[in-house]
Each structure stands twice: as structure tokens, then as C-alpha cells.
Motif scaffolding. Structure first.
Motif, PDB file in Angstrom:
ATOM      1  N   GLY A 162       1.365  24.992  -7.619  1.00 24.98           N
ATOM      2  CA  GLY A 162       1.191  24.581  -9.015  1.00 24.98           C
ATOM      3  C   GLY A 162       1.354  23.082  -9.193  1.00 24.98           C
ATOM      4  O   GLY A 162       0.587  22.436  -9.924  1.00 24.98           O
ATOM      5  N   VAL A 163       2.359  22.520  -8.525  1.00 25.38           N
ATOM      6  CA  VAL A 163       2.612  21.071  -8.605  1.00 25.38           C
ATOM      7  C   VAL A 163       1.473  20.295  -7.952  1.00 25.38           C
ATOM      8  O   VAL A 163       0.959  19.305  -8.517  1.00 25.38           O
ATOM      9  N   ALA A 164       1.057  20.738  -6.753  1.00 26.61           N
ATOM     10  CA  ALA A 164      -0.041  20.051  -6.056  1.00 26.61           C
ATOM     11  C   ALA A 164      -1.325  20.141  -6.878  1.00 26.61           C
ATOM     12  O   ALA A 164      -2.102  19.182  -6.961  1.00 26.61           O
ATOM     13  N   GLY A 165      -1.555  21.299  -7.513  1.00 27.58           N
ATOM     14  CA  GLY A 165      -2.740  21.465  -8.340  1.00 27.58           C
ATOM     15  C   GLY A 165      -2.760  20.505  -9.513  1.00 27.58           C
ATOM     16  O   GLY A 165      -3.798  19.894  -9.819  1.00 27.58           O
ATOM     17  N   GLN A 166      -1.605  20.350 -10.174  1.00 29.48           N
ATOM     18  CA  GLN A 166      -1.524  19.397 -11.299  1.00 29.48           C
ATOM     19  C   GLN A 166      -1.782  17.971 -10.838  1.00 29.48           C
ATOM     20  O   GLN A 166      -2.523  17.220 -11.472  1.00 29.48           O
ATOM     21  N   LEU A 167      -1.189  17.609  -9.720  1.00 32.24           N
ATOM     22  CA  LEU A 167      -1.344  16.246  -9.201  1.00 32.24           C
ATOM     23  C   LEU A 167      -2.806  15.948  -8.879  1.00 32.24           C
ATOM     24  O   LEU A 167      -3.302  14.848  -9.134  1.00 32.24           O
ATOM     25  N   LEU A 168      -3.491  16.934  -8.321  1.00 27.60           N
ATOM     26  CA  LEU A 168      -4.857  16.732  -7.826  1.00 27.60           C
ATOM     27  C   LEU A 168      -5.929  17.240  -8.798  1.00 27.60           C
ATOM     28  O   LEU A 168      -7.110  17.265  -8.444  1.00 27.60           O
ATOM     29  N   LYS A 169      -5.478  17.664 -10.008  1.00 26.14           N
ATOM     30  CA  LYS A 169      -6.414  18.106 -11.052  1.00 26.14           C
ATOM     31  C   LYS A 169      -7.282  19.296 -10.584  1.00 26.14           C
ATOM     32  O   LYS A 169      -8.491  19.313 -10.753  1.00 26.14           O
ATOM     33  N   PHE A 173       2.643   9.830  -5.661  1.00 26.55           N
ATOM     34  CA  PHE A 173       3.268  11.127  -5.385  1.00 26.55           C
ATOM     35  C   PHE A 173       4.521  11.330  -6.241  1.00 26.55           C
ATOM     36  O   PHE A 173       4.808  12.446  -6.678  1.00 26.55           O
ATOM     37  N   ALA A 174       5.247  10.235  -6.504  1.00 23.86           N
ATOM     38  CA  ALA A 174       6.468  10.337  -7.318  1.00 23.86           C
ATOM     39  C   ALA A 174       6.146  10.782  -8.745  1.00 23.86           C
ATOM     40  O   ALA A 174       6.997  11.371  -9.423  1.00 23.86           O
ATOM     41  N   SER A 175       4.908  10.539  -9.202  1.00 28.34           N
ATOM     42  CA  SER A 175       4.520  10.964 -10.561  1.00 28.34           C
ATOM     43  C   SER A 175       4.598  12.483 -10.692  1.00 28.34           C
ATOM     44  O   SER A 175       4.675  13.013 -11.795  1.00 28.34           O
ATOM     45  N   ALA A 176       4.550  13.190  -9.560  1.00 33.67           N
ATOM     46  CA  ALA A 176       4.706  14.646  -9.559  1.00 33.67           C
ATOM     47  C   ALA A 176       6.057  15.043  -8.945  1.00 33.67           C
ATOM     48  O   ALA A 176       6.234  16.194  -8.522  1.00 33.67           O
ATOM     49  N   HIS A 177       6.974  14.089  -8.881  1.00 30.28           N
ATOM     50  CA  HIS A 177       8.312  14.309  -8.292  1.00 30.28           C
ATOM     51  C   HIS A 177       8.229  14.753  -6.835  1.00 30.28           C
ATOM     52  O   HIS A 177       9.018  15.577  -6.371  1.00 30.28           O
ATOM     53  N   GLU A 222       0.828  -1.209   0.000  1.00 25.74           N
ATOM     54  CA  GLU A 222       0.000   0.000   0.000  1.00 25.74           C
ATOM     55  C   GLU A 222       0.862   1.259   0.000  1.00 25.74           C
ATOM     56  O   GLU A 222       0.578   2.227  -0.709  1.00 25.74           O
ATOM     57  N   LEU A 223       1.927   1.242   0.796  1.00 27.71           N
ATOM     58  CA  LEU A 223       2.831   2.396   0.845  1.00 27.71           C
ATOM     59  C   LEU A 223       3.508   2.603  -0.509  1.00 27.71           C
ATOM     60  O   LEU A 223       3.676   3.747  -0.961  1.00 27.71           O
ATOM     61  N   LYS A 224       3.839   1.513  -1.178  1.00 26.90           N
ATOM     62  CA  LYS A 224       4.472   1.591  -2.502  1.00 26.90           C
ATOM     63  C   LYS A 224       3.531   2.276  -3.503  1.00 26.90           C
ATOM     64  O   LYS A 224       3.944   3.150  -4.271  1.00 26.90           O
ATOM     65  N   LYS A 225       2.240   1.913  -3.465  1.00 20.04           N
ATOM     66  CA  LYS A 225       1.257   2.529  -4.372  1.00 20.04           C
ATOM     67  C   LYS A 225       1.152   4.031  -4.107  1.00 20.04           C
ATOM     68  O   LYS A 225       1.094   4.841  -5.039  1.00 20.04           O
TER      69      LYS A 225
END
Length: 543
Positions: free
Chosen positions: A99-106, A76-80, A68-71
Motif C-alpha cells: 500500500g505504501v509503495a503503491g502510494q509513493l509510485l502512484k 523515499f522519506a516522503s513515504a516514511h 544525488e543521494l540526498k534527493k
């Protein structure tokens, strides 16, 4: 990939407030992710009573699995973003640009104005989304808004008490002053001292927004004869600036549990100074998480946490309350600590405005022992002659921690299973959590601050007074039977068990500017103030 909306628990009023602008994309957000713990896991944990090694290893069973931690990390790693898990794997923390958090969370982040307050939230037209495969692991996310107002320390302003004295000497206090000796005699702590129980090998953890001057503590212990030890744990790069709250808490403990070990968790000044109330709550919850992590392998038996801060339930996001509430539950159920929390000093008006009824979180959590305040009067020989609700209606224009004992009914947390005693079902009951649970002295308490003896007070004082007393009780129980009691349910468990030897002094005089003191439980002083020897005997015989 399927996505699920992330509910931050923000009031509709906040999301519907006029949008005044956009949050700059380079603004740093301090984000916390609280992970769900399954009902099955919680049910494996006990409550109320523990053997001296009963909490060993329990906290390690709470967190998410490696898979679960790996998933979560991959997401989060997808947004570095590199998220840092707590030792118990029950939460993750990271900093990210808006800006980064916004992209990650749409989503993106916008500012609002409401009732003179400015704050930001995710764009209400595009709520934050997370992949469905990780959404099930998440209980709450904090740091994506700044709606919550910052917590307030619950200490009454100081008043000068006496002329300076030579080192090691105590001044002659006025008769009204509740010295540590008078408090100990009133609540029977002195009877536990006579048994040789002064807090030896016991630990009380403090969570503080301000620092303290060691010279003040030294002057106080020189007068009281305390041998308390204080260890600091700084959550930030530096210690917070000295203030009255930490000084009051440490000296209350030193005067009443004179050989106890105090661990002072000092919140990160950088988080406290961002101007965001949500960041202030993050600093507080980080301190709770650090206590959990420091005790996750083998908690010191009979430990307590004393917290003298809080904020109006009406001005907090649900996400922030969920994150804090889960950490209080972990401390209680997995680490077998009792968490004492001040109910605030604005009477029945937790939002600090006279009129609308409100209560102070985290005292309203089901995992907190909510502590209200009283005012004691003394005879010339120092004996208590009267104990009434602490309240002051001399200036109702603004609450500056002087209106009195916080108390009332939560609008957020249902009444816990344990909250049953004569008086709990009353004309104000709604089926939700009622506070306080108990009370103690909250005014005219002498402390050394900035080198001088001053009178301090507030439910900030009452809270460490209770933590000290129950620590002595548990020290005695561990000495006699190698068991101790923990958690708020303990305080209701003992009601009616001692016959005429009641565990509390029932406070029946006064009110907190709205709720009157009554026989039995009431919303000004809860079940009452400590009768420590009776409380000890009831718990000893319940073991």
C-alpha cells in the motif's frame, strides 16, 4: 512536480495476462533500486589485465554524489521509507508495504495468471511513476513484481560411489570417475602445482542458495590433502539448510586449488522462502552487492567469483536482469574479478522444457565467463582418452539437471565486443551473446555429501573447476610479473596467440541435444576446456 513512468521491463504477455485479484496492502515488498553509472565513469575503467594494486579504490568512484543521494532519500522519506545505500552507492534497498509503495509510485498491485503461473505486477492501467528529477538516477527497480521465476542450482543429482572408508582414506573409484587428480592431470593444473602454486593468498568467492556440512568438507580434504580455508558470510539471520550445491562447489575448489581461501556468501533464507522468484533473485543480487562492498576499498588481487545457478531468460523481468548485470559489471571492471557462471544443465533448453530454445541468465551477461560441461573418459592409468559434450537424452520428458551442457544464443544481450574467435560466427548467430565461453568436466565427479562419497556433476562442477584453474594461473602471473588477467574478454584474447601451444583442448564430439560440438568455438562447449600451462604462458608473454 513532473513524473516519469518507471519501466520494469515486464513482457507484454505478462502485463496483458488476466487480472485475478489485488495484492493486499499489508504485503511486504523487498525492493531494490539500481542506480545508473555514467558511460564516462565506465570508460575510465580498464579491462583484461591489472597490476596487483590496479583495482584499489576504483569502486568508490562509481556511485551517486552526496547531492544525488540526498534527493533520492528525500523522495523515499516522503513515504516514511528509509532506503539503505550500498557501500558503493550504486544501489538502494528497502522493505515497504504494498500500500505504501503503491502510494509513493502512484499505482497499486494486482495479481495475474498466465500459463498456470500466478504473479503480481503494478496495475497495467496505472504504471508506476517517479518524479522526473530522480528518474534519471535510476537504472532499474526490482521487487515491484513477482514475474521472474526463481533461479535453479545447476547440480546433477548424486549417485552413490563407494563403500564408506576410514577417516583420511580415499575409496577406490571406478575407472570412469573424474577424481581431482585425474582432472588436474587432464587440464594441466598439476603442472602449476609443481611450480608451488596451489592458491596460496588467493581468494574465490561463492554465491550459494544452500549451506553445507563442515564434516563433509573435512572428510573430502582428509582424502585429497587440501588445506583450503572456508569463511562464511551469512546474508540472513541464519545460514541456509545444507544442500548439494555448496558442498560440490567447495569440494571442487578444495581438490584443484588446495590452498585457496574460499569466502562463501550464503543467501538470506528468509528471502529464498517467500515463494516469489523475484525475491530469490533479490537474495542473489544482495550477495553480489555484499561481495562488491566487502572488496570496494582494496580488492584482493586476482580474485574470482563462482556462481552455479541461473534461470531461463524467457521467464525473467528486464529489471531483474539489469540489476544483476550491473553488479557483475562492477565486480569485473571496478574490482577486477573474474565471474564464472554455469550455463545450466538442460542442454539447449534453458526453460527446462524440451522444444523451445532458451539460455540461462546470468551466464548470458557480457560480464560473465559462461561455463559449459563435458564428459571425460579415462584409460586404466587415469589418463584422459576422450572428452566430449556432456549430454543425456535418455529421458526428455523433464529436465532435472541431467540433459547436459547449457548453451545457445541470448535473446536479451547483444554479442559483446570481445566475442570473436574461429567458430563464433556460425549458422546459429543472430548478433546476440553466445554461450558458453568455455567448458570443463561436468559428470562423474566424486564428492563427500551427507557423509558418503557420491558422484556429482553439472555445469555447477565445471564452473568452480575453471575458477580454480584460472586462480592458479593468476597466482603464477602475480609471482612472476606482479600482474593478473580478469574478465571474459581474456578468454578470447588468448585465442590464436600460442601457435601450436593452444590455450584450450578443443571439444569436437557430441552435442547438447541441439547444438553440435565443432572445431573452434561452438554452442555446446565454447572455446574448449582448459590447457592451463599454455594459458599461463600465453598470458605471461602478453604481459
Amino acid at each position: 512536480m513532473q513524473y516519469t513512468p518507471l519501466n520494469l521491463g515486464l513482457p507484454k504477455e505478462a502485463l496483458n495476462a488476466p487480472v485475478t485479484g489485488k495484492v493486499p496492502s499489508d504485503k511486504t515488498l523487498h525492493i531494490g533500486v539500481t542506480l545508473k553509472i555514467s558511460d564516462a565513469t565506465w570508460k575510465q575503467l580498464g579491462h583484461g589485465k591489472s597490476t596487483t594494486d590496479g583495482a584499489k579504490g576504483l569502486a568508490a568512484k562509481l556511485g551517486v554524489s552526496d547531492e544525488e543521494l540526498k534527493k533520492l532519500n528525500q523522495y523515499f522519506a516522503s513515504a516514511h521509507i528509509q532506503a539503505k545505500p550500498s557501500k558503493t552507492r550504486t544501489s538502494l534497498t528497502f522493505d515497504a508495504k504494498a500500500g505504501v509503495a503503491g502510494q509513493l509510485l502512484k499505482t497499486s498491485f494486482v495479481t495475474h495468471k498466465l500459463k498456470g503461473r500466478s504473479f503480481f505486477t503494478p496495475d497495467p492501467a496505472h504504471p508506476p511513476m517517479v518524479p522526473t528529477q530522480v528518474a534519471g538516477y535510476i537504472l532499474s527497480v526490482t521487487g515491484l513484481d513477482s514475474y521472474s521465476e526463481p533461479p535453479h542450482a545447476h547440480a546433477l543429482r548424486s549417485t552413490p560411489l563407494a563403500a564408506p572408508t576410514r577417516a583420511g582414506q580415499c575409496p577406490q573409484f571406478p575407472q570412469r570417475i573424474a577424481s581431482n587428480q585425474k582432472v588436474a592431470a587432464a587440464y594441466g593444473y598439476d603442472k602449476l602445482w609443481q611450480q608451488g602454486w596451489h592458491g596460496e593468498n588467493m581468494t574465490i568467492n561463492l554465491v550459494e542458495m544452500d549451506g553445507y556440512d563442515p564434516a563433509d568438507i573435512q572428510k573430502y580434504v582428509a582424502c585429497t590433502g587440501s588445506h583450503v580455508s572456508v569463511q562464511n558470510v551469512n546474508l540472513g539471520a541464519s545460514a541456509p539448510t545444507p544442500g548439494g550445491e555448496a558442498t560440490l562447489d567447495i569440494e571442487m575448489l578444495a581438490g584443484l586449488a588446495p590452498n585457496v581461501r574460499i569466502v562463501d556468501y550464503q543467501e538470506d533464507p528468509a528471502l529464498l522462502s517467500t515463494g516469489s522468484g523475484t525475491d530469490s533473485w533479490t537474495a542473489f543480487n544482495n550477495a553480489l552487492q555484499r561481495i562488491i562492498d566487502d572488496n570496494s576499498d582494496n580488492p584482493r588481487p586476482g580474485s574470482a567469483v563462482s556462481i552455479s545457478l541461473g534461470g531461463s531468460e524467457g521467464y525473467m523481468s528486464q529489471a531483474t536482469m539489469q540489476a544483476v548485470d550491473q553488479n557483475l559489471r562492477i565486480l569485473t571492471q571496478a574490482e577486477h574479478m573474474t565471474v564464472y557462471v554455469a550455463t545450466g544443465d538442460c542442454g539447449a533448453y534453458g526453460d527446462r522444457v524440451y522444444g523451445p530454445l532458451d539460455v540461462s541468465f546470468p551466464s548470458t551477461s557480457a560480464w560473465a565467463v559462461a561455463v559449459g560441461g563435458t564428459h571425460m573418459q579415462f584409460a586404466p592409468n587415469g589418463a584422459r582418452t576422450l572428452e566430449e559434450v556432456w549430454s543425456d537424452r535418455s529421458n526428455l520428458s523433464k529436465c532435472e539437471n541431467q540433459w547436459g551442457s547449457g548453451g545457445g544464443v541470448s535473446k536479451v544481450f547483444p554479442k559483446p565486443w570481445y566475442q570473436n574467435a574461429p567458430g563464433v560466427q556460425n549458422q546459429y548467430s543472430t548478433g546476440y551473446r553466445q554461450v558458453p565461453d568455455v567448458a570443463a568436466a561436468a559428470i562423474d565427479l566424486p564428492v563427500v555429501y551427507r557423509g558418503q562419497w557420491v558422484g556429482f556433476g553439472g555445469t555447477s562442477a565445471a564452473t568452480p573447476i575453471w575458477a580454480a584453474g584460472m586462480t592458479l594461473v593468476n597466482q603464477g602471473l602475480m609471482t612472476r610479473k606482479r600482474i593478473y588477467w580478469y574478465g571474459p574478454d581474456t578468454y578470447y584474447h588468448v585465442v590464436g596467440q600460442g601457435g601450436t601451444s593452444t590455450p584450450y583442448f578443443d571439444v569436437t564430439t557430441g552435442n547438447n541435444l541441439y547444438y553440435p560440438a565443432t572445431a573452434g568455438y561452438d554452442l555446446s562447449t565454447g572455446l574448449g576446456t582448459p590447457n592451463a600451462p599454455n594459458l599461463f604462458n600465453i598470458l605471461l608473454n602478453s604481459a
